[in-house]
Write a protein that holds these residues in place. Structure first.
Motif, PDB file in Angstrom:
ATOM      1  N   PHE A 266      40.388  38.275  43.523  1.00 31.35           N
ATOM      2  CA  PHE A 266      40.382  37.099  42.651  1.00 31.35           C
ATOM      3  C   PHE A 266      41.446  37.264  41.561  1.00 31.35           C
ATOM      4  O   PHE A 266      41.133  37.602  40.411  1.00 31.35           O
ATOM      5  N   PRO A 267      42.711  37.006  41.880  1.00 31.63           N
ATOM      6  CA  PRO A 267      43.788  37.245  40.901  1.00 31.63           C
ATOM      7  C   PRO A 267      43.655  36.431  39.622  1.00 31.63           C
ATOM      8  O   PRO A 267      44.151  36.852  38.573  1.00 31.63           O
ATOM      9  N   SER A 268      43.005  35.262  39.688  1.00 21.73           N
ATOM     10  CA  SER A 268      42.901  34.408  38.500  1.00 21.73           C
ATOM     11  C   SER A 268      41.746  34.796  37.582  1.00 21.73           C
ATOM     12  O   SER A 268      41.630  34.268  36.473  1.00 21.73           O
ATOM     13  N   LEU A 269      40.902  35.725  38.010  1.00 25.38           N
ATOM     14  CA  LEU A 269      39.728  36.097  37.230  1.00 25.38           C
ATOM     15  C   LEU A 269      40.112  37.091  36.132  1.00 25.38           C
ATOM     16  O   LEU A 269      40.952  37.972  36.342  1.00 25.38           O
ATOM     17  N   LEU A 270      39.479  36.949  34.966  1.00 25.08           N
ATOM     18  CA  LEU A 270      39.764  37.847  33.851  1.00 25.08           C
ATOM     19  C   LEU A 270      39.511  39.296  34.253  1.00 25.08           C
ATOM     20  O   LEU A 270      38.516  39.622  34.919  1.00 25.08           O
ATOM     21  N   ALA A 271      40.397  40.176  33.828  1.00 27.18           N
ATOM     22  CA  ALA A 271      40.274  41.590  34.167  1.00 27.18           C
ATOM     23  C   ALA A 271      38.955  42.171  33.675  1.00 27.18           C
ATOM     24  O   ALA A 271      38.346  43.023  34.344  1.00 27.18           O
ATOM     25  N   ALA A 272      38.495  41.714  32.510  1.00 25.94           N
ATOM     26  CA  ALA A 272      37.241  42.233  31.965  1.00 25.94           C
ATOM     27  C   ALA A 272      36.057  41.884  32.861  1.00 25.94           C
ATOM     28  O   ALA A 272      35.121  42.684  33.004  1.00 25.94           O
ATOM     29  N   VAL A 273      36.076  40.709  33.457  1.00 24.91           N
ATOM     30  CA  VAL A 273      34.992  40.305  34.354  1.00 24.91           C
ATOM     31  C   VAL A 273      35.025  41.161  35.622  1.00 24.91           C
ATOM     32  O   VAL A 273      33.986  41.613  36.123  1.00 24.91           O
ATOM     33  N   LYS A 274      36.227  41.404  36.146  1.00 22.29           N
ATOM     34  CA  LYS A 274      36.347  42.206  37.362  1.00 22.29           C
ATOM     35  C   LYS A 274      35.969  43.665  37.124  1.00 22.29           C
ATOM     36  O   LYS A 274      35.505  44.347  38.044  1.00 22.29           O
ATOM     37  N   ALA A 275      36.164  44.153  35.909  1.00 22.84           N
ATOM     38  CA  ALA A 275      35.890  45.562  35.606  1.00 22.84           C
ATOM     39  C   ALA A 275      34.439  45.816  35.224  1.00 22.84           C
ATOM     40  O   ALA A 275      33.991  46.970  35.225  1.00 22.84           O
ATOM     41  N   THR A 276      33.684  44.769  34.922  1.00 22.31           N
ATOM     42  CA  THR A 276      32.297  44.932  34.475  1.00 22.31           C
ATOM     43  C   THR A 276      31.395  45.338  35.630  1.00 22.31           C
ATOM     44  O   THR A 276      31.359  44.640  36.659  1.00 22.31           O
ATOM     45  N   PRO A 277      30.658  46.445  35.520  1.00 22.63           N
ATOM     46  CA  PRO A 277      29.701  46.802  36.572  1.00 22.63           C
ATOM     47  C   PRO A 277      28.662  45.691  36.715  1.00 22.63           C
ATOM     48  O   PRO A 277      28.074  45.256  35.726  1.00 22.63           O
TER      49      PRO A 277
END
Length: 306
Positions: A266-277
């Motif tokens: 999901f390239p458009s998703l915020l990095a913080a959302v992708k990194a959250t367990p």
């Protein structure tokens, strides 16, 4: 979990193609009931056309992207648009790199109303030569199933279900993973779409540095992954299933999927959302029988990774 990397074989450049129209299977015959009874409540039906491009399957219209620089051109994925999904296929690997879906509540409910078929023979992608893709014969006489990446159970009508049975949409999957744990995960994500309104899904293989070959030509992945994003909950989660008899599964962040594959789902998703367990309780799925009755499909055991 032991890290299994295949990031060096992904490329950022893709070619988009649209497959030929697919003929829907014949209608399933039913016997007339001996006694009159109230029919089950009708479920919504969704008729699907082949899209002119793949952007509707991606979060904010952006396809999954390779994150490794200067990946070998030989491993570039070629994207094919299908009726309910797109797939990026690697000719050198004879495997898809990922499939992408946008599963809505209406489509998922339509899928519940569609009678499921079980096929042992899959279609070849007409835009590719026989040598450029796996064959049904590669899967014959061994323990490996033709494991769907975009599942047939998400298809809301017969034609779109038939359109998932392409060899470009499968990887070699151990039968315990394909038929039990992964099938239950697919059913659970399907139920999330019904409950939450929509879910974006990216599914694919994770290969080791030197993958074994099926039939001396088709690489076998060590794991398969599924990344999901639920817009109404602003929640992203990843799942990794071990592709062997143990068929174990863990839940991880989407960033961990990227770390292990070299693909950002999901390239458009915020990095913080992708990194959250992720903190997600997977729901039980539901199998809708032909007569309209339902059967519970237990949620898979995918605990959070330590």
């Amino acid at each position: 979990m032991q890290r299994s990397m295949f990031s060096g074989l992904f490329a950022a450049a893709f070619v988009v193609s649209t497959p030929l129209a697919v003929q829907a299977p014949a209608a399933f015959a039913q016997k007339a009931p001996s006694k009159a009874k109230a029919p089950p409540a009708p479920r919504p039906r969704v008729r699907v056309a082949v899209p002119t491009n793949c952007s509707s399957f991606y979060l904010e219209g952006r396809a999954p992207a390779a994150t490794v620089p200067a990946a070998p051109a030989a491993a570039a994925g070629r994207i094919f648009c299908h009726m309910i999904y797109s797939v990026s296929y690697s000719v050198p690997m004879l495997n898809p790199l990922w499939s992408a879906e946008h599963l809505t509540r209406a489509a998922a409910l339509g899928g519940d109303a569609t009678f499921r078929t079980d096929r042992s023979s899959f279609q070849q992608q007409p835009e590719l030569t026989r040598a450029q893709q796996a064959a049904n014969a590669d899967f014959a006489g061994n323990e490996w199933d033709l494991g769907h990446m975009a599942p047939a159970n998400d298809a809301p009508d017969d034609a779109s279900q038939n359109d998932t049975f392409f060899l470009t949409n499968v990887v070699p999957q151990e039968d315990n993973l394909n038929r039990i744990l992964w099938a239950h995960l697919e059913a659970s994500v399907h139920k999330i779409a019904e409950d939450a309104g929509e879910v974006y899904i990216v599914t694919g293989p994770i290969f080791g540095a030197h993958p074994p070959l099926m039939n001396n030509r088709v690489p076998i992945p060590d794991f398969t992954f599924k990344a999901i994003y639920i817009p109404s909950r602003r929640l992203a989660a990843g799942f990794i299933g071990r592709n062997n008899e143990s068929a174990t599964c863990v839940m991880v962040s989407v960033a961990e999927i990227t770390r292990q594959t070299g693909i950002d789902p999901f390239p458009s998703l915020l990095a913080a959302v992708k990194a959250t367990p992720p903190t997600l309780t997977l729901p039980d799925g539901v199998n809708v029988r032909r007569d309209g009755s339902t059967q519970r499909v237990p949620a898979p055991n995918c605990p959070a990774a330590p």
